[in-house]
Design an enzyme around this catalytic site. Structure first.
Site, mmCIF file in Angstrom:
data_model
loop_
_atom_site.group_PDB
_atom_site.id
_atom_site.type_symbol
_atom_site.label_atom_id
_atom_site.label_comp_id
_atom_site.label_asym_id
_atom_site.label_seq_id
_atom_site.Cartn_x
_atom_site.Cartn_y
_atom_site.Cartn_z
ATOM 1 N N GLY A 106 -4.673 -3.818 9.364
ATOM 2 C CA GLY A 106 -4.055 -2.882 10.299
ATOM 3 C C GLY A 106 -4.764 -1.534 10.258
ATOM 4 O O GLY A 106 -5.109 -0.960 11.300
ATOM 5 N N ASP A 152 -3.267 -8.896 -0.762
ATOM 6 C CA ASP A 152 -2.965 -10.164 -0.084
ATOM 7 C C ASP A 152 -4.158 -11.112 0.044
ATOM 8 O O ASP A 152 -3.974 -12.314 0.253
ATOM 9 C CB ASP A 152 -2.409 -9.880 1.326
ATOM 10 C CG ASP A 152 -1.147 -9.033 1.299
ATOM 11 O OD1 ASP A 152 -0.494 -8.986 0.242
ATOM 12 O OD2 ASP A 152 -0.823 -8.421 2.330
HETATM 13 O O1 F6P Z 1 0.111 -5.911 2.184
HETATM 14 C C1 F6P Z 1 0.522 -5.695 0.878
HETATM 15 C C2 F6P Z 1 1.984 -5.980 0.699
HETATM 16 O O2 F6P Z 1 2.316 -5.775 -0.670
HETATM 17 C C3 F6P Z 1 2.451 -7.345 1.163
HETATM 18 O O3 F6P Z 1 2.133 -8.350 0.244
HETATM 19 C C4 F6P Z 1 3.923 -7.105 1.349
HETATM 20 O O4 F6P Z 1 4.436 -7.967 2.323
HETATM 21 C C5 F6P Z 1 3.982 -5.683 1.823
HETATM 22 O O5 F6P Z 1 2.765 -5.077 1.461
HETATM 23 C C6 F6P Z 1 5.120 -4.893 1.266
HETATM 24 O O6 F6P Z 1 5.110 -3.649 1.889
HETATM 25 P P1 F6P Z 1 5.989 -2.396 1.405
HETATM 26 O O7 F6P Z 1 5.330 -1.846 0.177
HETATM 27 O O8 F6P Z 1 5.923 -1.457 2.545
HETATM 28 O O9 F6P Z 1 7.340 -2.907 1.098
#
Ligand code: F6P
Length: 366
Positions: A106, A152
């Site tokens: 993104g 990821d």
């Molecule tokens: O993209 C990294 C990640 O840790 C994903 O594995 C997870 O879905 C997301 O970010 C969690 O995001 P946040 O920290 O905004 O809850």
């Protein structure tokens, strides 16, 4: 003398600070001026103190630090043109003509959009009287280079993203801890791991920890997965296993794209197999803490390469993303890598799971 800024954006990952360190130091070693933009795109929009000139000693010790020491954010203002216009103005203010961005797909898509829009942003700055034609002339060519920072490991075109091996290591450690208590009580544990729509962390954790069953978005289980999973777990128990570990990727679903939750799996193991079952959601523990050696190395080699890519760039060169393929640090077309990544998601949506797995790294091929 080029003025190269580095920024981290999106969710943090272990190794981002090491990447910033490498970009800063390679910039200085190349005789250029180095800047760090704090708090991701928000810092670019806010300008002022959020854009800091960096010296060699400013990043001392950063190689082993977790997360990102220059902060990160998911910035709404940058998604709108007025925000990007302010960001462009702030960059020209500081004389910055190259951006190295470490983030997920993104953040990198946003970066390329910024580059595509750049000439029209400069025109608008001139037509609105904020800048003169002469003033923007040296900045007509904006350089963008991507570094993939994410736990990821979901970007196509690279074998590993900065942070994914640290996260995998953390998951394995956690499952090792769970293992001993599971063994003692002869329990089953359903462990939910992160990864958004990508099953790499789940799959590799399953392989590395000898899990009984793994749920991945790219390769959903068969239609009758409930009985299949239960009979596999039962069989393992009959063979003498005292513990059961089932790993569920947070994006797991069945072949009709219905979400498979850890609770659903727990209920099956409890009610159909008769196991005393617990759920553990690892959460952000998977994203924190110091980077493993591999991520320190990857971030450093890729940070150095990013600066070299900036210095090699011409207006005709498409924005590159720095990747690792078969142990070699390589430059790939950023937008092509993002296009391939989006295709994986589209193939999952279309339920073409064979194509989705092909679009991931070789690990997913059966
Ligand atoms: O993209 C990294 C990640 O840790 C994903 O594995 C997870 O879905 C997301 O970010 C969690 O995001 P946040 O920290 O905004 O809850």
């Amino acid at each position: 003398q080029k003025r190269i800024a580095v920024m981290t954006s999106g969710g943090d990952s272990p190794g981002m600070s090491a990447a910033v360190r490498a970009v800063v130091r390679q910039t200085l070693a190349s005789g250029c001026v180095s800047y760090a933009i704090y708090e991701g795109y928000q810092g670019l929009v806010d300008g002022g103190d959020m854009i800091k000139e960096m010296q060699w000693e400013d990043v001392r010790g950063w190689i082993s630090e977790g997360g990102t020491l220059i902060g990160t954010a998911r910035c709404k203002a940058f998604m709108e043109r007025p925000g990007r216009l302010t960001a462009a103005n702030n960059m020209i203010e500081r004389g910055i003509d190259a951006l190295v961005i470490c983030g997920g797909d993104g953040s990198l898509t946003g970066a390329d959009k910024f580059r595509a829009e750049w000439p029209s942003l400069l025109d608008e700055l001139v037509s609105s009287g904020k800048r003169t034609e002469e003033g923007v002339k040296p900045y007509r060519h904006l350089n963008i280079v991507g570094l993939v920072g994410s736990i990821d490991n979901d970007l196509s075109s690279t074998d590993a993203t900065i942070g994914c091996y640290s996260s995998l290591q953390r998951i394995c450690q956690a499952i090792d801890y769970i293992d001993s208590t599971a063994f003692s009580h002869q329990r089953a544990f359903v462990v939910e791991v992160m990864g958004r729509h990508c099953g790499w962390l789940a799959l590799m954790a399953g392989v590395s920890c000898g899990a009984d069953f793994v749920f991945c978005p790219e390769n959903p289980p068969s239609e009758n997965w409930e009985s299949e999973m239960c009979s596999i777990v039962r069989k393992h128990r009959e063979l003498g296993k005292r513990k059961t570990i089932v790993i569920v990727a947070e994006g797991a679903h069945d072949r009709n794209l219905n979400h498979i939750s850890p609770t659903m799996v727990k209920d099956l193991l409890t009610n159909k197999v008769g196991l005393d079952t617990r759920v553990t959601t690892l959460g952000h523990v998977q994203r924190g803490g110091p980077p493993c050696a591999y991520d320190r190395m990857l971030a450093t080699l890729q940070g150095v390469e990013a600066v070299k890519a900036v210095l090699d760039s011409t207006p005709e060169t498409p924005s590159p993303v720095i990747c690792i393929v078969e142990n070699k640090i390589v430059r790939k077309d950023l937008m092509e890598a993002i296009k391939l990544t989006k295709e994986v998601a589209a193939n999952i949506e279309k339920k073409d799971f064979a194509a989705a797995m092909k679009g991931r790294d070789a690990e997913f091929e059966e």
